[in-house]
Design a protein around this motif. Structure first.
Motif, short mmCIF file in Angstrom:
data_model
loop_
_atom_site.label_atom_id
_atom_site.label_comp_id
_atom_site.label_asym_id
_atom_site.label_seq_id
_atom_site.Cartn_x
_atom_site.Cartn_y
_atom_site.Cartn_z
N ARG A 245 0.84 -1.21 0.00
CA ARG A 245 0.00 0.00 0.00
C ARG A 245 0.87 1.25 0.00
N THR A 246 1.94 1.22 0.80
CA THR A 246 2.83 2.38 0.88
C THR A 246 3.52 2.64 -0.45
N LEU A 247 4.05 1.59 -1.05
CA LEU A 247 4.76 1.74 -2.32
C LEU A 247 3.80 2.22 -3.41
N GLU A 248 2.60 1.70 -3.44
CA GLU A 248 1.63 2.14 -4.44
C GLU A 248 1.29 3.62 -4.26
N LEU A 272 13.18 -7.23 -6.82
CA LEU A 272 13.28 -8.64 -6.44
C LEU A 272 12.26 -9.01 -5.37
N ALA A 273 12.02 -8.08 -4.44
CA ALA A 273 11.03 -8.35 -3.39
C ALA A 273 9.63 -8.46 -3.99
N LEU A 274 9.31 -7.57 -4.94
CA LEU A 274 8.01 -7.66 -5.61
C LEU A 274 7.94 -8.94 -6.44
N TRP A 275 9.03 -9.27 -7.11
CA TRP A 275 9.07 -10.47 -7.96
C TRP A 275 8.78 -11.73 -7.14
N LYS A 288 -1.38 -7.71 -6.93
CA LYS A 288 -0.95 -6.35 -6.57
C LYS A 288 0.54 -6.15 -6.87
N SER A 289 1.36 -7.16 -6.63
CA SER A 289 2.79 -7.06 -6.94
C SER A 289 3.01 -6.89 -8.44
N LEU A 290 2.26 -7.66 -9.24
CA LEU A 290 2.37 -7.53 -10.69
C LEU A 290 1.94 -6.14 -11.15
N GLU A 291 0.89 -5.62 -10.53
CA GLU A 291 0.41 -4.28 -10.87
C GLU A 291 1.48 -3.22 -10.57
N LEU A 292 2.14 -3.35 -9.43
CA LEU A 292 3.17 -2.37 -9.07
C LEU A 292 4.39 -2.49 -9.96
N LEU A 293 4.77 -3.70 -10.32
CA LEU A 293 5.87 -3.88 -11.27
C LEU A 293 5.52 -3.23 -12.60
N GLY A 294 4.26 -3.37 -13.02
CA GLY A 294 3.83 -2.73 -14.26
C GLY A 294 3.89 -1.21 -14.16
N LYS A 295 3.50 -0.66 -13.01
CA LYS A 295 3.54 0.79 -12.84
C LYS A 295 4.99 1.29 -12.86
N LEU A 296 5.88 0.56 -12.19
CA LEU A 296 7.29 0.96 -12.21
C LEU A 296 7.86 0.86 -13.61
#
Length: 301
Positions: A245-248, A272-275, A288-296
């Motif tokens: 939530r914080t990272l997003e 790597l942590a998201l992966w 949610k991790s995939l979504e954040l990787l996509g945003k980055l």
């Protein structure tokens, strides 16, 4: 005032006779509601006079907490009772947290939790009352965390306070705490680098990620918050949820020109942590991790 105080003290002693009886809850509720309809000035005078005795009584009869819970939910007496309670706790009971396993320390934390939850539900009524005390609590907890043998009680108090401040609109309190952000973060990161238990480590990571401040005030500190963020992404389910939530929030709120330099030193560890969370359902954090990787990735383009 002495007569009304006598009613309160005598009533509390009488309530002990009904402890664990079939109708104890009903009698306690009636007694609490009687107090909740009193005038604000009477409540302040009566509880200011009786609070030490009430505290001692609650250690042996925790059902009396229901009285405090009821008064903190009664709009008519919320502000004066909050004033009396926080004055009492801050002026005379913070020392009890030096022994976090003691009944007194557990009661102090429970009363603070009730108080902060009630304040978060009515910030417009309670912010002015809390304002003189919150910086004092912050200072005492930071000082004690590095000096006492078992700082767990003070860390739990900080968590209760931080959660409440972040859950409601306390603009004035947030401004008052801006000078304390850097010392608090210094203290937390120093403890994180030292020998600590797993429970304390999780508590410190949560405190780092819920510092009570608007994003504009946190901007200078985000590079130093990246390490707790990465560790939280590798932690318990609650910490992973908080870290995601914080990272997003950071990704959605900050421009790439600011965010990418802030993350630069630990970007590979964040990725790597998201992966590590990219797993199929029913795993909770995969999407949610995939979504954040996509945003980055989208930001990099």
């Amino acid at each position: 005032m002495r007569k009304t105080s006598g009613v309160l003290k005598s009533g509390v002693h009488c309530l002990a006779l009904f402890k664990e009886k079939d109708d104890d809850r009903e009698i306690l509720q009636s007694f609490s509601q009687m107090l909740a309809i009193m005038e604000a000035r009477d409540i302040m005078d009566m509880f200011s006079f009786c609070m030490p005795d009430l505290f001692d009584s609650m250690i042996t009869n925790n059902q009396l907490l229901h009285i405090f819970s009821t008064l903190l939910q009664a709009p008519k007496v919320l502000r004066p009772f909050t004033d009396v309670l926080i004055n009492f706790l801050v002026s005379s009971k913070l020392e009890a947290l030096k022994q976090p396993d003691s009944p007194a320390a557990k009661l102090v934390l429970q009363l603070f939790r009730f108080l902060f939850i009630a304040a978060a539900k009515a910030p417009e009524s309670c912010e002015h009352t809390l304002q003189p005390h919150v910086p004092v609590i912050m200072e005492v907890c930071m000082k004690s965390a590095t000096e006492v043998e078992k700082p767990l009680g003070y860390m739990h108090l900080l968590r209760n306070m931080f959660r409440a401040l972040n859950s409601a609109k306390f603009d004035s309190l947030m401004r008052d705490l801006i000078p304390s952000l850097q010392p608090c973060l210094n203290m937390l990161l120093s403890m994180l680098d030292g020998p600590i238990s797993e429970d304390m480590r999780d508590l410190i990571l949560e405190l780092c990620l819920i510092l009570p401040a608007r994003l504009s005030s946190l901007l200078p500190h985000i590079p130093r918050l990246m390490k707790p963020l990465v560790l939280a992404l590798k932690g318990s389910d609650d910490l992973v949820s908080l870290a995601l939530r914080t990272l997003e929030f950071w990704i959605d709120s900050l421009t790439p020109d600011f965010l990418e330099p802030s993350m630069a030193n630990l970007m590979s560890e964040v990725i790597l942590a998201l992966w590590s969370h990219l797993r199929p359902p029913p795993y909770t954090w995969g999407a949610k991790s995939l979504e954040l990787l996509g945003k980055l990735g989208g930001r990099n383009r």
